[in-house]
Motif scaffolding. Structure first.
Motif, PDB file in Angstrom:
ATOM      1  N   PRO A  70       0.805  -1.230   0.000  1.00 40.11           N
ATOM      2  CA  PRO A  70       0.000   0.000   0.000  1.00 40.11           C
ATOM      3  C   PRO A  70       0.836   1.279   0.000  1.00 40.11           C
ATOM      4  O   PRO A  70       0.475   2.255  -0.658  1.00 40.11           O
ATOM      5  CB  PRO A  70      -0.826  -0.129   1.285  1.00 40.11           C
ATOM      6  N   ILE A  71       1.940   1.270   0.727  1.00 37.31           N
ATOM      7  CA  ILE A  71       2.787   2.473   0.746  1.00 37.31           C
ATOM      8  C   ILE A  71       3.419   2.697  -0.612  1.00 37.31           C
ATOM      9  O   ILE A  71       3.428   3.814  -1.143  1.00 37.31           O
ATOM     10  CB  ILE A  71       3.863   2.348   1.838  1.00 37.31           C
ATOM     11  N   LEU A  72       3.957   1.616  -1.193  1.00 36.62           N
ATOM     12  CA  LEU A  72       4.655   1.746  -2.473  1.00 36.62           C
ATOM     13  C   LEU A  72       3.709   2.051  -3.626  1.00 36.62           C
ATOM     14  O   LEU A  72       3.979   2.934  -4.452  1.00 36.62           O
ATOM     15  CB  LEU A  72       5.420   0.455  -2.769  1.00 36.62           C
ATOM     16  N   LEU A  73       2.605   1.335  -3.695  1.00 34.65           N
ATOM     17  CA  LEU A  73       1.724   1.438  -4.854  1.00 34.65           C
ATOM     18  C   LEU A  73       0.746   2.610  -4.761  1.00 34.65           C
ATOM     19  O   LEU A  73       0.294   3.109  -5.797  1.00 34.65           O
ATOM     20  CB  LEU A  73       0.937   0.134  -5.026  1.00 34.65           C
ATOM     21  N   THR A  74       0.421   3.042  -3.551  1.00 35.90           N
ATOM     22  CA  THR A  74      -0.603   4.079  -3.402  1.00 35.90           C
ATOM     23  C   THR A  74      -0.079   5.344  -2.734  1.00 35.90           C
ATOM     24  O   THR A  74      -0.128   6.436  -3.317  1.00 35.90           O
ATOM     25  CB  THR A  74      -1.804   3.536  -2.602  1.00 35.90           C
ATOM     26  N   LEU A  75       0.426   5.222  -1.504  1.00 38.24           N
ATOM     27  CA  LEU A  75       0.782   6.415  -0.746  1.00 38.24           C
ATOM     28  C   LEU A  75       1.863   7.250  -1.422  1.00 38.24           C
ATOM     29  O   LEU A  75       1.713   8.472  -1.576  1.00 38.24           O
ATOM     30  CB  LEU A  75       1.237   6.023   0.666  1.00 38.24           C
ATOM     31  N   LEU A  76       2.961   6.633  -1.821  1.00 35.96           N
ATOM     32  CA  LEU A  76       4.075   7.399  -2.380  1.00 35.96           C
ATOM     33  C   LEU A  76       3.702   8.106  -3.687  1.00 35.96           C
ATOM     34  O   LEU A  76       4.006   9.291  -3.852  1.00 35.96           O
ATOM     35  CB  LEU A  76       5.293   6.491  -2.563  1.00 35.96           C
ATOM     36  N   PRO A  77       3.035   7.421  -4.650  1.00 35.07           N
ATOM     37  CA  PRO A  77       2.603   8.169  -5.838  1.00 35.07           C
ATOM     38  C   PRO A  77       1.639   9.306  -5.508  1.00 35.07           C
ATOM     39  O   PRO A  77       1.728  10.387  -6.101  1.00 35.07           O
ATOM     40  CB  PRO A  77       1.926   7.091  -6.699  1.00 35.07           C
ATOM     41  N   VAL A  78       0.708   9.077  -4.576  1.00 30.37           N
ATOM     42  CA  VAL A  78      -0.251  10.133  -4.221  1.00 30.37           C
ATOM     43  C   VAL A  78       0.468  11.320  -3.592  1.00 30.37           C
ATOM     44  O   VAL A  78       0.122  12.480  -3.861  1.00 30.37           O
ATOM     45  CB  VAL A  78      -1.336   9.578  -3.277  1.00 30.37           C
ATOM     46  N   LEU A  79       1.478  11.064  -2.764  1.00 31.42           N
ATOM     47  CA  LEU A  79       2.249  12.163  -2.184  1.00 31.42           C
ATOM     48  C   LEU A  79       2.936  12.985  -3.266  1.00 31.42           C
ATOM     49  O   LEU A  79       2.966  14.221  -3.200  1.00 31.42           O
ATOM     50  CB  LEU A  79       3.292  11.603  -1.208  1.00 31.42           C
ATOM     51  N   ILE A  80       3.490  12.306  -4.260  1.00 26.62           N
ATOM     52  CA  ILE A  80       4.155  13.027  -5.347  1.00 26.62           C
ATOM     53  C   ILE A  80       3.135  13.827  -6.154  1.00 26.62           C
ATOM     54  O   ILE A  80       3.364  14.991  -6.512  1.00 26.62           O
ATOM     55  CB  ILE A  80       4.924  12.045  -6.247  1.00 26.62           C
ATOM     56  N   GLY A  81       1.986  13.220  -6.462  1.00 26.04           N
ATOM     57  CA  GLY A  81       0.941  13.937  -7.181  1.00 26.04           C
ATOM     58  C   GLY A  81       0.424  15.119  -6.398  1.00 26.04           C
ATOM     59  O   GLY A  81       0.157  16.195  -6.957  1.00 26.04           O
ATOM     60  N   TYR A  82       0.265  14.955  -5.096  1.00 26.19           N
ATOM     61  CA  TYR A  82      -0.183  16.041  -4.214  1.00 26.19           C
ATOM     62  C   TYR A  82       0.823  17.197  -4.237  1.00 26.19           C
ATOM     63  O   TYR A  82       0.448  18.360  -4.392  1.00 26.19           O
ATOM     64  CB  TYR A  82      -0.349  15.504  -2.797  1.00 26.19           C
ATOM     65  N   THR A  83       2.108  16.855  -4.088  1.00 23.01           N
ATOM     66  CA  THR A  83       3.139  17.894  -4.068  1.00 23.01           C
ATOM     67  C   THR A  83       3.217  18.615  -5.411  1.00 23.01           C
ATOM     68  O   THR A  83       3.342  19.843  -5.460  1.00 23.01           O
ATOM     69  CB  THR A  83       4.502  17.274  -3.724  1.00 23.01           C
ATOM     70  N   GLY A  84       3.148  17.851  -6.518  1.00 25.33           N
ATOM     71  CA  GLY A  84       3.172  18.484  -7.833  1.00 25.33           C
ATOM     72  C   GLY A  84       1.994  19.412  -8.047  1.00 25.33           C
ATOM     73  O   GLY A  84       2.132  20.509  -8.600  1.00 25.33           O
ATOM     74  N   GLY A  85       0.819  18.996  -7.612  1.00 24.84           N
ATOM     75  CA  GLY A  85      -0.349  19.850  -7.733  1.00 24.84           C
ATOM     76  C   GLY A  85      -0.229  21.110  -6.894  1.00 24.84           C
ATOM     77  O   GLY A  85      -0.636  22.203  -7.320  1.00 24.84           O
ATOM     78  N   GLN A  86       0.363  20.985  -5.714  1.00 28.20           N
ATOM     79  CA  GLN A  86       0.547  22.150  -4.840  1.00 28.20           C
ATOM     80  C   GLN A  86       1.498  23.161  -5.469  1.00 28.20           C
ATOM     81  O   GLN A  86       1.299  24.372  -5.351  1.00 28.20           O
ATOM     82  CB  GLN A  86       1.083  21.689  -3.493  1.00 28.20           C
ATOM     83  N   LEU A  87       2.518  22.677  -6.141  1.00 26.08           N
ATOM     84  CA  LEU A  87       3.456  23.589  -6.787  1.00 26.08           C
ATOM     85  C   LEU A  87       2.786  24.400  -7.884  1.00 26.08           C
ATOM     86  O   LEU A  87       3.155  25.554  -8.124  1.00 26.08           O
ATOM     87  CB  LEU A  87       4.625  22.788  -7.381  1.00 26.08           C
TER      88      LEU A  87
END
Length: 373
Positions: A70-87
């Motif tokens: 779950p961390i590898l397949l879901t959490l980490l990509p979502v964190l990157i997508g979240y950060t990119g969207g925030q930028l």
């Protein structure tokens, strides 16, 4: 007649174009870094959990090991997508970017970090364009209603687009890389395999390449000769170690702060994924990974060495465990050569730390300063 030597000269031609291209590449690299590097702590947490609790880890525990996927397949990509969207568009962009990233995660059965780096900022940009067009026409008192519904509708639509569009592309890329590796192996072009394996690893396709292609080939060769070089191609920790060492000595401040922990997890724990974000943040380091991979394979071939079975995880300790009797020095030599080559190449690509004195290059890794307006 007096010449006006003080008249400013306007540079023209290719130097100006080269400067513009260089500046564009630096901004793009800085934006990628700003998406990835703030989340390094989460990658390290995942690496520790994986190294400790998976079946072949240091403290195997089936109950705790369920955290890994779950961390590898879901959490980490979502964190990157979240950060990119925030930028791109602040908090609204972050929420929509995370939502769209879930779509790309659901559309593939492999870690979708590259997809997250694309769809997160893209979804936020769509919301930003909508906000600019709609804001002058929103009546007072309806702002929250419009903002919430627009984020929900656009985020849901982008999640569907990501799921149906990027997921199939990721599967196609995975299959193509596997076919390419198989072709090179079949035609005896072993060192060139690293030209595909190293980029595939950075895209988190390492397990697909190793267990889907290299592992089965290695089993056949090992049964015939007692050892197989195929087991050393993807699992060699040298290229990753060299890159992390270069980041430790010459990388940006945030890389230097996190590299020591990543080195332990990668080299001793065998979790290669921990160095992938460092390369994703600075894509030029992929050349160092390829150089380290190629030099390692050439060394293994020259010394005629291999392993008995696939080391799992790919730590130096696991490599030593499955090395044939009398082959330990040869395996260590190949790992050492690949480490030195990747370290030298990565250090040169990082400018041996000279750029750290430049304010602009320091800002490449300051997330909030990369917000696009």
């Amino acid at each position: 007649m007096v010449e006006d030597n003080d008249a400013p000269e306007t540079p023209t031609g290719s130097p100006v174009k080269a400067d513009r291209l260089r500046s564009t590449a630096q901004r793009f690299g800085g934006f990628l870094a700003a998406m990835v590097m703030p989340n390094i702590g989460a990658f390290i947490a995942w690496g520790l959990i994986t190294a400790l609790f998976i079946e072949t880890g240091w403290m195997p525990d089936e109950r705790l090991a369920v955290l890994v996927d779950p961390i590898l397949l879901t959490l980490l990509p979502v964190l990157i997508g979240y950060t990119g969207g925030q930028l791109v568009h602040g908090q609204r962009g972050a929420v929509v970017g995370a939502l769209a990233t879930v779509g790309v995660v659901a559309g593939a059965d492999i870690p979708m970090f590259l997809g997250a780096m694309v769809v997160g900022p893209l979804a936020a940009y769509v919301v930003r364009v909508f906000d600019r067009l709609a804001e002058p026409h929103i009546h007072a008192g309806f702002e929250m209603l419009v903002n919430n519904f627009s984020a929900g509708i656009l985020g849901g639509a982008m999640a569907i687009v990501a799921m149906l569009g990027i997921g199939p592309v990721a599967r196609t890329v995975t299959e193509a890389l596997g076919d390419g590796v198989q072709f090179l192996m079949d035609h005896g072009l072993l060192p060139l395999v690293s030209l595909l394996v190293e980029p595939a690893k950075i895209l988190f396709l390492n397990n697909a390449i190793n267990h889907g292609v290299l592992g089965p080939l290695g089993v056949v060769r090992s049964a015939e000769t007692g050892k197989a070089i195929e087991f050393l191609i993807e699992t060699n920790p040298g290229p990753g170690l060299g890159i992390l060492l270069a980041c430790l000595f010459f990388g940006p401040k945030i890389s230097r702060a996190t590299a020591p922990g990543a080195i332990i997890i990668q080299f001793l724990g065998g979790i290669h994924e921990i160095y992938f974000p460092y390369v994703l943040a600075q894509p030029r380091l992929l050349l160092a990974a390829i150089g380290g991979g190629v030099s390692g394979v050439v060394t293994f071939m020259t010394l005629d060495t291999g392993l008995i079975a696939t080391p799992s995880p790919g730590s130096i300790i696991a490599l030593m465990t499955v090395a044939p009797p009398g082959e330990h020095v040869a395996v260590l030599t190949g790992v050492g050569v690949s480490t030195l080559v990747s370290f030298g190449a990565a250090s040169a690509l990082l400018g041996f730390g000279r750029g750290e004195s430049s304010k602009r290059k320091r800002q490449d890794f300051a997330g909030p300063r990369h917000r696009i307006s």
